[in-house]
Motif scaffolding. Structure first.
Motif, PDB file in Angstrom:
ATOM      1  N   MET A  49      -3.566   1.133  -8.992  1.00 38.38           N
ATOM      2  CA  MET A  49      -4.168  -0.216  -7.980  1.00 38.38           C
ATOM      3  C   MET A  49      -5.270  -0.559  -9.065  1.00 38.38           C
ATOM      4  O   MET A  49      -5.290  -0.840 -10.240  1.00 38.38           O
ATOM      5  N   ASP A  60     -12.772  -3.703  -3.238  1.00 39.81           N
ATOM      6  CA  ASP A  60     -11.861  -3.997  -2.336  1.00 39.81           C
ATOM      7  C   ASP A  60     -11.078  -3.288  -2.923  1.00 39.81           C
ATOM      8  O   ASP A  60     -10.627  -3.158  -4.681  1.00 39.81           O
ATOM      9  N   MET A  62      -6.260  -2.646  -4.113  1.00 43.00           N
ATOM     10  CA  MET A  62      -5.690  -3.419  -4.161  1.00 43.00           C
ATOM     11  C   MET A  62      -4.125  -2.072  -4.190  1.00 43.00           C
ATOM     12  O   MET A  62      -4.307  -1.677  -5.565  1.00 43.00           O
ATOM     13  N   GLU A  63      -3.355  -2.120  -3.644  1.00 39.98           N
ATOM     14  CA  GLU A  63      -2.271  -1.229  -4.006  1.00 39.98           C
ATOM     15  C   GLU A  63      -0.953  -2.008  -5.031  1.00 39.98           C
ATOM     16  O   GLU A  63      -1.796  -3.439  -4.966  1.00 39.98           O
ATOM     17  N   SER A  65       1.473  -3.056  -4.837  1.00 43.82           N
ATOM     18  CA  SER A  65       2.518  -3.637  -4.654  1.00 43.82           C
ATOM     19  C   SER A  65       1.972  -5.321  -3.863  1.00 43.82           C
ATOM     20  O   SER A  65       2.349  -6.208  -3.179  1.00 43.82           O
ATOM     21  N   ASP A  66       0.618  -4.417  -3.316  1.00 41.01           N
ATOM     22  CA  ASP A  66       0.172  -6.044  -3.150  1.00 41.01           C
ATOM     23  C   ASP A  66      -0.378  -7.348  -3.916  1.00 41.01           C
ATOM     24  O   ASP A  66      -1.285  -7.791  -3.714  1.00 41.01           O
ATOM     25  N   ALA A  67      -1.005  -6.681  -5.296  1.00 40.51           N
ATOM     26  CA  ALA A  67      -1.257  -7.676  -6.534  1.00 40.51           C
ATOM     27  C   ALA A  67       0.338  -8.867  -7.039  1.00 40.51           C
ATOM     28  O   ALA A  67      -0.585  -9.501  -7.735  1.00 40.51           O
ATOM     29  N   GLY A  68       0.672  -9.439  -5.699  1.00 40.60           N
ATOM     30  CA  GLY A  68       1.166 -10.304  -6.472  1.00 40.60           C
ATOM     31  C   GLY A  68       2.207 -10.419  -6.746  1.00 40.60           C
ATOM     32  O   GLY A  68       3.412  -9.170  -7.054  1.00 40.60           O
ATOM     33  N   GLU A  77       6.759   0.457 -10.058  1.00 38.01           N
ATOM     34  CA  GLU A  77       5.840   0.035  -8.156  1.00 38.01           C
ATOM     35  C   GLU A  77       7.083  -0.112  -7.303  1.00 38.01           C
ATOM     36  O   GLU A  77       6.245   1.552  -6.100  1.00 38.01           O
ATOM     37  N   GLU A  82       1.331   6.911  -4.456  1.00 36.30           N
ATOM     38  CA  GLU A  82       0.263   6.243  -3.938  1.00 36.30           C
ATOM     39  C   GLU A  82      -0.544   7.558  -3.864  1.00 36.30           C
ATOM     40  O   GLU A  82      -1.043   7.950  -2.732  1.00 36.30           O
TER      41      GLU A  82
END
Length: 152
Positions: A49, A60, A62-63, A65-68, A77, A82
Motif C-alpha cells: 500500500m 491517507d 491507498m491499496e 490497486s487504487d494507485a493508478g 496486485e 490485503e
C-alpha cells in the motif's frame, strides 16, 4: 492458503520506505525491481500500500490497486492478500514525517521457505530477528578504513 502452503511458509517481513516531501523521484525502477524479485521466486508479495501523511498529521492509506497505472505490478496486485488492518496503518504512519509518502510492502521470503519449514519440523521456532540498516554498515566500513589510514 492451503495447509501445505502454511507448512512451507517462509519468513514474512515488511518494509516501510519513506520518501520525504519533495524528494520522491519515481521512474518505474522500484516497480521493475519488485517484479524481478517476484519473477525470480525470491519473494511473494502479500500486501502493498501507499501511505500519505499530510502536514497536519492526517494519513491517507491507498491499496496498490487504487494507485493508478500499475504497469508491470498489475499481476502482483491481483495476488495480494490485503493483510494490513487499519491499526497497522496507524502504527506504521506514526514513523512517517508530515508531508511524506511511504510505500508499505509485506512479503514472504520464498528463498527461505524450505529452511524455515525444516526448522519448524525439527521443533525450532524463530525467537528474534532483525535487520542492519545499510547506512550503519557503510558507517562501520568507513570507520574501519579511517582507522587503517591513521594507523590508530
Amino acid at each position: 492458503m492451503t495447509e501445505r502452503d502454511l507448512d512451507e511458509l517462509g519468513p514474512v517481513d515488511f518494509l516501510v520506505i519513506e520518501f520525504p516531501e519533495g524528494q520522491a523521484n519515481f521512474t518505474g525502477e522500484i516497480a521493475a525491481e519488485l517484479v524481478n524479485l517476484v519473477e525470480a521466486g525470491t519473494i511473494r508479495v502479500i500486501d502493498a500500500m501507499v501511505l500519505t501523511k499530510e502536514d497536519d498529521g492526517s494519513v491517507d492509506a491507498m491499496e496498490l490497486s487504487d494507485a493508478g497505472d500499475l504497469g508491470d505490478l498489475v499481476e502482483i496486485e491481483a495476488q495480494l492478500a490485503e493483510l494490513l488492518a487499519a491499526d497497522d496503518v496507524t502504527n506504521l504512519a506514526n514513523a512517517m514525517e508530515p508531508g511524506s509518502v511511504a510505500g508499505v510492502l509485506v512479503y514472504e521470503n520464498l528463498w527461505a521457505g524450505p529452511f524455515a519449514a525444516a526448522t519448524r519440523r525439527a521443533g525450532g521456532q524463530l525467537i528474534a530477528n532483525g535487520r542492519i540498516p545499510v547506512q550503519a554498515i557503510i558507517a562501520s566500513i568507513e570507520a574501519d578504513e579511517a582507522l587503517e589510514t591513521t594507523g590508530a
